[in-house]
Structure formats: structure tokens, C-alpha cells
Design a protein around this motif. Structure first.
Motif, PDB file in Angstrom:
ATOM      1  N   PRO A 150      16.547  -7.303  19.324  1.00 47.06           N
ATOM      2  CA  PRO A 150      17.058  -7.466  19.402  1.00 47.06           C
ATOM      3  C   PRO A 150      17.354  -9.466  19.207  1.00 47.06           C
ATOM      4  N   GLU A 151      16.628  -9.979  20.107  1.00 41.74           N
ATOM      5  CA  GLU A 151      16.201 -11.537  20.045  1.00 41.74           C
ATOM      6  C   GLU A 151      15.590 -11.830  19.027  1.00 41.74           C
ATOM      7  N   LEU A 152      14.754 -11.212  17.549  1.00 36.31           N
ATOM      8  CA  LEU A 152      14.320 -11.595  17.310  1.00 36.31           C
ATOM      9  C   LEU A 152      14.943 -11.762  16.249  1.00 36.31           C
ATOM     10  N   ILE A 153      16.334 -11.599  15.799  1.00 31.91           N
ATOM     11  CA  ILE A 153      17.179 -12.148  13.994  1.00 31.91           C
ATOM     12  C   ILE A 153      17.749 -12.971  14.583  1.00 31.91           C
ATOM     13  N   LYS A 154      18.079 -13.163  15.827  1.00 30.46           N
ATOM     14  CA  LYS A 154      18.895 -14.695  16.226  1.00 30.46           C
ATOM     15  C   LYS A 154      18.588 -15.786  15.367  1.00 30.46           C
ATOM     16  N   PRO A 155      18.153 -16.842  15.448  1.00 30.72           N
ATOM     17  CA  PRO A 155      17.754 -17.101  14.083  1.00 30.72           C
ATOM     18  C   PRO A 155      18.190 -16.846  12.522  1.00 30.72           C
ATOM     19  N   ASP A 190       6.698 -10.603  18.903  1.00 34.82           N
ATOM     20  CA  ASP A 190       6.313 -12.038  18.686  1.00 34.82           C
ATOM     21  C   ASP A 190       7.295 -12.743  17.104  1.00 34.82           C
ATOM     22  N   GLY A 191       8.255 -13.980  17.607  1.00 38.51           N
ATOM     23  CA  GLY A 191       8.736 -14.012  16.707  1.00 38.51           C
ATOM     24  C   GLY A 191       8.092 -15.316  15.537  1.00 38.51           C
ATOM     25  N   LYS A 192       7.193 -15.656  15.624  1.00 41.54           N
ATOM     26  CA  LYS A 192       6.040 -15.914  14.015  1.00 41.54           C
ATOM     27  C   LYS A 192       5.911 -14.757  13.594  1.00 41.54           C
ATOM     28  N   ARG A 193       5.432 -13.696  14.150  1.00 43.77           N
ATOM     29  CA  ARG A 193       5.340 -12.483  13.161  1.00 43.77           C
ATOM     30  C   ARG A 193       6.356 -11.952  12.364  1.00 43.77           C
ATOM     31  N   PHE A 194       6.754 -12.129  12.965  1.00 43.13           N
ATOM     32  CA  PHE A 194       8.445 -11.263  12.419  1.00 43.13           C
ATOM     33  C   PHE A 194       9.074 -12.309  11.219  1.00 43.13           C
ATOM     34  N   ALA A 195       8.507 -13.425  11.222  1.00 43.52           N
ATOM     35  CA  ALA A 195       9.048 -14.541  10.456  1.00 43.52           C
ATOM     36  C   ALA A 195       8.655 -14.208   9.115  1.00 43.52           C
ATOM     37  N   GLY A 196       7.315 -14.124   9.443  1.00 44.55           N
ATOM     38  CA  GLY A 196       6.416 -13.366   8.119  1.00 44.55           C
ATOM     39  C   GLY A 196       7.265 -12.352   7.846  1.00 44.55           C
ATOM     40  N   LEU A 197       7.546 -11.202   8.731  1.00 49.15           N
ATOM     41  CA  LEU A 197       7.950 -10.737   8.226  1.00 49.15           C
ATOM     42  C   LEU A 197       9.589 -10.529   6.656  1.00 49.15           C
ATOM     43  N   ILE A 198      10.422 -11.117   8.153  1.00 48.86           N
ATOM     44  CA  ILE A 198      12.159 -11.767   7.176  1.00 48.86           C
ATOM     45  C   ILE A 198      12.210 -12.462   6.176  1.00 48.86           C
ATOM     46  N   ASP A 199      10.813 -12.946   6.189  1.00 52.40           N
ATOM     47  CA  ASP A 199      10.179 -14.116   5.006  1.00 52.40           C
ATOM     48  C   ASP A 199       9.755 -12.908   3.118  1.00 52.40           C
ATOM     49  N   ILE A 200       9.650 -12.244   3.645  1.00 49.08           N
ATOM     50  CA  ILE A 200       9.291 -11.242   2.592  1.00 49.08           C
ATOM     51  C   ILE A 200      10.662 -10.351   2.429  1.00 49.08           C
ATOM     52  N   PHE A 201      10.991 -10.001   3.597  1.00 49.97           N
ATOM     53  CA  PHE A 201      12.857  -8.999   3.657  1.00 49.97           C
ATOM     54  C   PHE A 201      14.058 -10.066   2.228  1.00 49.97           C
ATOM     55  N   SER A 212       0.565  -1.373   0.071  1.00 49.68           N
ATOM     56  CA  SER A 212       0.139  -0.004   0.154  1.00 49.68           C
ATOM     57  C   SER A 212       0.293   1.356   0.170  1.00 49.68           C
ATOM     58  N   GLY A 213       2.126   1.270   0.226  1.00 48.27           N
ATOM     59  CA  GLY A 213       3.065   2.191   0.467  1.00 48.27           C
ATOM     60  C   GLY A 213       4.273   2.213   1.007  1.00 48.27           C
ATOM     61  N   HIS A 214       5.144   2.812   0.679  1.00 43.48           N
ATOM     62  CA  HIS A 214       6.810   2.861   1.775  1.00 43.48           C
ATOM     63  C   HIS A 214       6.263   4.332   2.937  1.00 43.48           C
ATOM     64  N   THR A 215       5.589   4.143   3.448  1.00 44.63           N
ATOM     65  CA  THR A 215       5.527   5.222   4.334  1.00 44.63           C
ATOM     66  C   THR A 215       6.474   5.073   5.449  1.00 44.63           C
ATOM     67  N   LYS A 216       6.503   5.380   6.325  1.00 44.76           N
ATOM     68  CA  LYS A 216       7.371   5.895   8.067  1.00 44.76           C
ATOM     69  C   LYS A 216       5.839   4.990   8.894  1.00 44.76           C
ATOM     70  N   ASN A 217       4.433   5.789   7.717  1.00 49.16           N
ATOM     71  CA  ASN A 217       3.256   5.670   8.847  1.00 49.16           C
ATOM     72  C   ASN A 217       3.027   3.542   9.059  1.00 49.16           C
ATOM     73  N   ASN A 218       3.520   2.898   7.773  1.00 47.62           N
ATOM     74  CA  ASN A 218       2.544   1.800   7.389  1.00 47.62           C
ATOM     75  C   ASN A 218       4.171   0.913   8.045  1.00 47.62           C
ATOM     76  N   THR A 219       5.495   1.457   8.361  1.00 45.95           N
ATOM     77  CA  THR A 219       6.483   0.787   8.887  1.00 45.95           C
ATOM     78  C   THR A 219       6.219   0.643  10.140  1.00 45.95           C
ATOM     79  N   MET A 220       5.966   1.512  10.527  1.00 47.15           N
ATOM     80  CA  MET A 220       5.679   1.252  12.755  1.00 47.15           C
ATOM     81  C   MET A 220       4.291   0.893  12.571  1.00 47.15           C
ATOM     82  N   ARG A 221       3.419   1.185  12.105  1.00 49.08           N
ATOM     83  CA  ARG A 221       2.152  -0.485  11.893  1.00 49.08           C
ATOM     84  C   ARG A 221       2.490  -1.908  12.062  1.00 49.08           C
ATOM     85  N   ILE A 222       3.312  -2.142  10.707  1.00 49.93           N
ATOM     86  CA  ILE A 222       4.509  -3.667  10.667  1.00 49.93           C
ATOM     87  C   ILE A 222       4.412  -3.616  12.743  1.00 49.93           C
ATOM     88  N   VAL A 223       5.923  -2.762  12.674  1.00 47.09           N
ATOM     89  CA  VAL A 223       6.406  -3.208  13.504  1.00 47.09           C
ATOM     90  C   VAL A 223       5.586  -3.107  15.436  1.00 47.09           C
TER      91      VAL A 223
END
Length: 168
Positions: A60-65, A26-37, A9-20
Motif C-alpha cells: 500500500p505504501e507505493l500509492i502514497k505519492p 520498487d517505487g521507480k518501477r511502480f512510477a513507470g506503471l502508474i504513469d501508464i495508468f 501483448s494482452g490483458h491476462t492475469k499472467n501478464n498482470t502478475m508478471r508486472i506485479v
């Protein structure tokens, strides 16, 4: 929340922070985001990089895996520069395991020394390489040589980050 839909829907700070906020710790939610990454098309990887960075900055613990896989993106020129920039940036916020420090340091030196690399990537690479070199005096000299070589041709931001390593 459909993270992909928000990114589309757009590359905005608002969208980014909504996702954050949605990901939180939540590791599972982060897994969904990192999969897109890691696997999203070029523009989606770029857009997700910003959110990944903020998630790791706050938790920071989210990135360990995924840390080794992130580090492996650093030398790849085919990935969007935002991906390399945000990987190096997030490395400032995490404790890099001993077994990965040599690889990270080497990639950071290569990024700093690459005349075609974006200045923001170089600036974050200086910070990460300095963080590693602080504990290894032999690395300080090597990093100083690389940084000094680029001082006449770079920006104020690079100079400011370089002061830390050059003052050692």
C-alpha cells in the motif's frame, strides 16, 4: 522489463502478475506503471489498472505519492470504468489521510448514487465509504440513506456490502 510491452501483448492475469512481481516494492518501477495508468491511451490505462491494484494491495505504501491524483479520477466519466473500479478498490487497502477523507467519501457517495455506474464500482464505493463513515457517526446515517435507496434495484454483491453499513 518493458511494462508497456507486456500490457500491449494482452490483458491476462499472467501478464498482470508478471508486472506485479516485477514492480515488487520498487517505487521507480511502480512510477513507470502508474504513469501508464494516468497517461496511457484508453486500453493501456485499463490494462495497467489491474496491475496497479494488485501492487497496492500487496504494498500500500507505493500509492502514497499518487493518492490524490488517483482520487481525482473517480468523478471522471471519460476514463475507462476499469480505472474507476480499481481506484475505488485500491482505496480499501490504504489508510486514507484525514485531509482526503471528505473528498473520497463524497466521490464514493456520488458513485453509489449514479444509476449509470458499473455495479462493481458501486460495491467497492460502499466498502470505502463505510470504512470512512465508521469513524463519523453523522456520515453513517447519510450513507445508509443512499444505500437503502438503491437496494431494490441492485445485485446480491451490493446487498452483501450494504449489510455492514445498514446494520449500524
Amino acid at each position: 522489463m518493458d511494462i508497456g510491452a507486456v500490457l500491449r501483448s494482452g490483458h491476462t492475469k499472467n501478464n498482470t502478475m508478471r508486472i506485479v512481481r516485477y514492480v515488487g516494492t520498487d517505487g521507480k518501477r511502480f512510477a513507470g506503471l502508474i504513469d501508464i495508468f494516468f497517461n496511457g491511451e484508453y486500453k493501456m490505462a485499463q490494462r495497467s489498472a489491474w496491475a496497479v491494484n494488485y501492487c497496492v494491495q500487496y504494498h500500500p505504501e507505493l500509492i502514497k505519492p499518487y493518492l490524490n491524483k488517483c482520487i481525482d479520477l473517480l468523478p471522471k466519466k471519460e476514463v475507462h470504468v476499469a480505472v474507476r473500479r480499481n481506484v475505488v478498490r485500491l482505496l480499501q487497502y490504504v489508510e486514507i489521510p484525514e485531509k482526503l477523507k471528505g473528498k473520497v467519501y463524497s466521490h464514493c457517495l456520488d458513485l453509489i448514487d449514479d444509476l449509470k455506474e458499473a455495479i462493481a464500482v458501486k460495491v467497492f464505493a460502499v466498502s470505502v465509504a463505510t470504512k470512512i463513515a465508521k469513524k463519523e457517526p453523522a456520515l453513517v446515517n447519510e450513507l445508509q440513506l443512499v444505500v437503502k435507496k438503491h437496494l431494490p434495484h441492485t445485485t446480491v454483491a451490493f446487498h452483501k456490502r450494504a449489510l455492514d453499513i445498514l446494520s449500524r
